[in-house]
Design a protein around this motif. Structure first.
Motif, PDB file in Angstrom:
ATOM      1  N   GLY A  67       6.407   2.174   1.381  1.00 57.32           N
ATOM      2  CA  GLY A  67       4.967   2.043   1.499  1.00 57.32           C
ATOM      3  C   GLY A  67       4.776   2.501   3.131  1.00 57.32           C
ATOM      4  O   GLY A  67       5.404   2.195   3.819  1.00 57.32           O
ATOM      5  N   VAL A  68       3.394   2.463   3.080  1.00 54.47           N
ATOM      6  CA  VAL A  68       2.749   2.521   4.435  1.00 54.47           C
ATOM      7  C   VAL A  68       2.359   1.295   5.023  1.00 54.47           C
ATOM      8  O   VAL A  68       2.082   1.249   6.129  1.00 54.47           O
ATOM      9  CB  VAL A  68       1.612   3.337   4.405  1.00 54.47           C
ATOM     10  CG1 VAL A  68       2.026   4.839   3.868  1.00 54.47           C
ATOM     11  CG2 VAL A  68       0.394   3.071   3.650  1.00 54.47           C
ATOM     12  N   GLY A  69       2.388   0.131   4.258  1.00 50.59           N
ATOM     13  CA  GLY A  69       2.134  -1.033   4.872  1.00 50.59           C
ATOM     14  C   GLY A  69       2.167  -2.245   3.674  1.00 50.59           C
ATOM     15  O   GLY A  69       2.135  -1.683   2.503  1.00 50.59           O
ATOM     16  N   ALA A 102       0.853  -1.198   0.004  1.00 51.74           N
ATOM     17  CA  ALA A 102      -0.371  -0.082  -0.033  1.00 51.74           C
ATOM     18  C   ALA A 102       0.932   1.053  -0.004  1.00 51.74           C
ATOM     19  O   ALA A 102       1.636   1.333   1.000  1.00 51.74           O
ATOM     20  CB  ALA A 102      -0.919   0.030   1.240  1.00 51.74           C
ATOM     21  N   SER A 103       0.767   1.953  -1.152  1.00 51.59           N
ATOM     22  CA  SER A 103       1.398   3.233  -1.079  1.00 51.59           C
ATOM     23  C   SER A 103       0.764   4.567  -0.525  1.00 51.59           C
ATOM     24  O   SER A 103       1.765   5.484  -0.157  1.00 51.59           O
ATOM     25  CB  SER A 103       1.859   3.556  -2.549  1.00 51.59           C
ATOM     26  OG  SER A 103       0.665   3.651  -3.329  1.00 51.59           O
ATOM     27  N   THR A 104      -0.470   4.366  -0.161  1.00 53.30           N
ATOM     28  CA  THR A 104      -1.097   5.589   0.499  1.00 53.30           C
ATOM     29  C   THR A 104      -2.034   4.916   1.703  1.00 53.30           C
ATOM     30  O   THR A 104      -2.237   3.617   1.642  1.00 53.30           O
ATOM     31  CB  THR A 104      -1.974   6.274  -0.223  1.00 53.30           C
ATOM     32  OG1 THR A 104      -3.050   5.309  -0.690  1.00 53.30           O
ATOM     33  CG2 THR A 104      -1.134   6.709  -1.527  1.00 53.30           C
ATOM     34  N   ARG A 105      -2.221   5.771   2.622  1.00 54.34           N
ATOM     35  CA  ARG A 105      -3.089   5.247   3.697  1.00 54.34           C
ATOM     36  C   ARG A 105      -4.347   5.097   3.209  1.00 54.34           C
ATOM     37  O   ARG A 105      -5.258   3.922   3.861  1.00 54.34           O
ATOM     38  CB  ARG A 105      -3.340   6.397   4.725  1.00 54.34           C
ATOM     39  CG  ARG A 105      -1.830   6.688   5.712  1.00 54.34           C
ATOM     40  CD  ARG A 105      -2.180   7.970   6.593  1.00 54.34           C
ATOM     41  NE  ARG A 105      -0.897   8.108   7.135  1.00 54.34           N
ATOM     42  CZ  ARG A 105      -0.238   7.533   8.113  1.00 54.34           C
ATOM     43  NH1 ARG A 105      -1.003   6.509   8.717  1.00 54.34           N
ATOM     44  NH2 ARG A 105       0.815   7.919   8.555  1.00 54.34           N
ATOM     45  N   ALA A 106      -5.018   5.495   2.092  1.00 53.26           N
ATOM     46  CA  ALA A 106      -6.270   5.283   1.595  1.00 53.26           C
ATOM     47  C   ALA A 106      -6.292   3.714   1.185  1.00 53.26           C
ATOM     48  O   ALA A 106      -7.398   3.097   1.066  1.00 53.26           O
ATOM     49  CB  ALA A 106      -6.646   6.131   0.439  1.00 53.26           C
ATOM     50  N   LEU A 134      -6.114  -3.446   1.689  1.00 50.32           N
ATOM     51  CA  LEU A 134      -4.844  -4.229   2.045  1.00 50.32           C
ATOM     52  C   LEU A 134      -5.147  -5.348   3.093  1.00 50.32           C
ATOM     53  O   LEU A 134      -4.877  -6.471   3.212  1.00 50.32           O
ATOM     54  CB  LEU A 134      -3.567  -3.278   2.513  1.00 50.32           C
ATOM     55  CG  LEU A 134      -2.258  -4.153   2.668  1.00 50.32           C
ATOM     56  CD1 LEU A 134      -1.820  -4.586   1.095  1.00 50.32           C
ATOM     57  CD2 LEU A 134      -1.239  -3.149   3.237  1.00 50.32           C
ATOM     58  N   ARG A 135      -5.949  -4.784   3.958  1.00 50.41           N
ATOM     59  CA  ARG A 135      -6.400  -5.311   5.297  1.00 50.41           C
ATOM     60  C   ARG A 135      -7.385  -6.413   4.631  1.00 50.41           C
ATOM     61  O   ARG A 135      -7.570  -7.677   5.005  1.00 50.41           O
ATOM     62  CB  ARG A 135      -7.119  -4.585   6.468  1.00 50.41           C
ATOM     63  CG  ARG A 135      -7.456  -5.457   7.656  1.00 50.41           C
ATOM     64  CD  ARG A 135      -7.915  -3.982   8.642  1.00 50.41           C
ATOM     65  NE  ARG A 135      -6.933  -3.173   8.888  1.00 50.41           N
ATOM     66  CZ  ARG A 135      -7.264  -2.056   8.494  1.00 50.41           C
ATOM     67  NH1 ARG A 135      -8.243  -1.491   8.078  1.00 50.41           N
ATOM     68  NH2 ARG A 135      -6.130  -1.004   8.525  1.00 50.41           N
TER      69      ARG A 135
END
Length: 394
Positions: free
Chosen positions: A132-134, A91-95, A100-101
């Motif tokens: 990435g953020v995750g 995931a490259s953004t929090r959105a 992703l979850r």
């Protein structure tokens, strides 16, 4: 002994032929090209998918998970390369975190082993040059040599008493109460049953068999770049974006191959021929556009289509997509390499058929939709086909 014809010597057709020959059938594979694995099997990234994307309970989910186990065992048995390099879906953004979850939950529901959710620091322990953020990490995702597997399957068919006839394009099919007659090249074959695993040629063979159906194949070209020189060292395994849930395509990703090459791609641009490996090939445009589903699909998704066309024409589009995850990449690190064409079934209403689809009518079995992860699932698809047709299950 039952005589069964199989149209198509890609990995799915050859897996089906091997499965049926092993159950005592006399099997003949008919392939129009001069070699096996000439199209989709020989033009993909070589990824053995673990099953993290597919809706639980779908054929894709079940046959992918079964297929991974069978393929790993088959490669070990025959000394074929199979390497678990692992995959990060980043995931490259929090959105993108909710998607992703959901992906992690879907992977666990499908029984994918070892799946872990990572934060930005954790993903860099797996891929030091990625950002990435995750991420979701699938450590058992592997790479293999699908053309080599197809060649071994073809050899199995012959060793089991069957035959693989190359340069035998199917010209006509006639079904009767006594069997199925097939004209291929200049020869006439008579089979008790016919299994069609024709990939990009599915519609043409289905029409010969009198079964055009309510879905048709629409070809999508997948184009690739490869990383040059030292840039290959920036990627250890497989780095994927969070997929758009509206589409069965996974987006531009970075894929390490067995030979050490790292691919960037593919995109998914509408091809203008069933085997349209370049923009210059437009020979099937009328037939593709003539299917009502094609135009309805285009109306629904024209913005994405324009974006994909731009990406096809502009190297920078690929570079920007890759740099979202590996920002150290530069324009000189990408060189154009061979792409492929995906056979994607599209319904009359313009909907993209997501799951595998097999149609059984009379003496003819038609594999209507077998996109990725069909290569991963090939041995399981073969067992599935054998199981759903009573005469083949004996």
């Amino acid at each position: 002994m039952e005589k069964i014809g199989v149209v198509g010597a890609g990995i799915v057709g050859l897996a089906v032929a091997r499965e049926l020959a092993a159950r005592g059938a006399e099997v003949t594979v008919l392939e129009k090209e001069h070699r096996v694995a000439a199209h989709q099997t020989g033009h993909n990234s070589g990824v053995v998918h673990a099953g993290i994307y597919y809706p639980p309970g779908s054929l894709k989910a079940r046959l992918c998970r079964e297929g991974v186990a069978l393929l790993r065992e088959y490669c070990a048995e025959h000394g074929l390369p199979y390497e678990e390099v692992g995959k990060l879906v980043v995931a490259s953004t929090r959105a993108e975190r909710p998607l992703l979850r959901e992906l992690a939950e879907r992977a666990r529901a499908n029984g994918v082993p070892g799946v872990a959710e990572l934060d930005g620091l954790g993903l860099r322990e797996i891929e030091p040059h990625a950002v990435g953020v995750g991420a979701v990490h699938s450590p058992r995702t592997a790479i293999a040599d699908f053309p080599a597997i197809a060649r071994r399957l073809a050899l199995d068919v012959v060793e089991l008493g069957g035959s693989v006839r190359l340069a035998h394009p199917v010209r006509a099919i006639r079904e009767s109460s006594g069997g199925v007659q097939v004209m291929a090249a200049r020869r006439r074959f008579t089979f008790d049953r016919l299994v069609v695993c024709a990939g990009l040629g599915t519609d043409a063979v289905a029409a010969m068999a009198g079964r055009p159906g309510e879905v048709r194949i629409v070809p999508f070209r997948g184009e690739y770049y490869a990383l040059a020189g030292a840039a290959r060292d920036l990627v250890r395994g497989l780095i994927y974006p969070v997929p758009d849930p509206r589409y069965p395509f996974l987006g531009v990703h970075l894929t390490r191959r067995l030979d050490g090459e790292v691919l960037v791609g593919p995109n998914a641009v509408l091809a203008l021929a069933y085997e349209g490996y370049s923009w210059r090939d437009v020979r099937d445009l009328g037939q593709i556009a003539g299917w009502p589903g094609t135009l309805r699909m285009a109306r629904h998704h024209w913005r994405t289509g324009v974006k994909e066309i731009y990406g096809s024409l502009a190297r920078r589009s690929f570079l920007n997509a890759a740099r979202r995850y590996v920002p150290e990449l530069r324009a000189g690190d990408l060189r154009r390499t061979e792409g492929g064409v995906r056979a994607q079934a599209v319904a009359r209403d313009g909907g993209l058929v997501d799951d595998f689809a097999v149609d059984v009518q009379g003496r003819v079995v038609l594999v209507r939709n077998a996109p990725s992860p069909a290569a991963t699932s090939s041995l399981a698809i073969a067992r599935h086909i054998r199981g759903i047709v009573p005469a083949l299950a004996r």
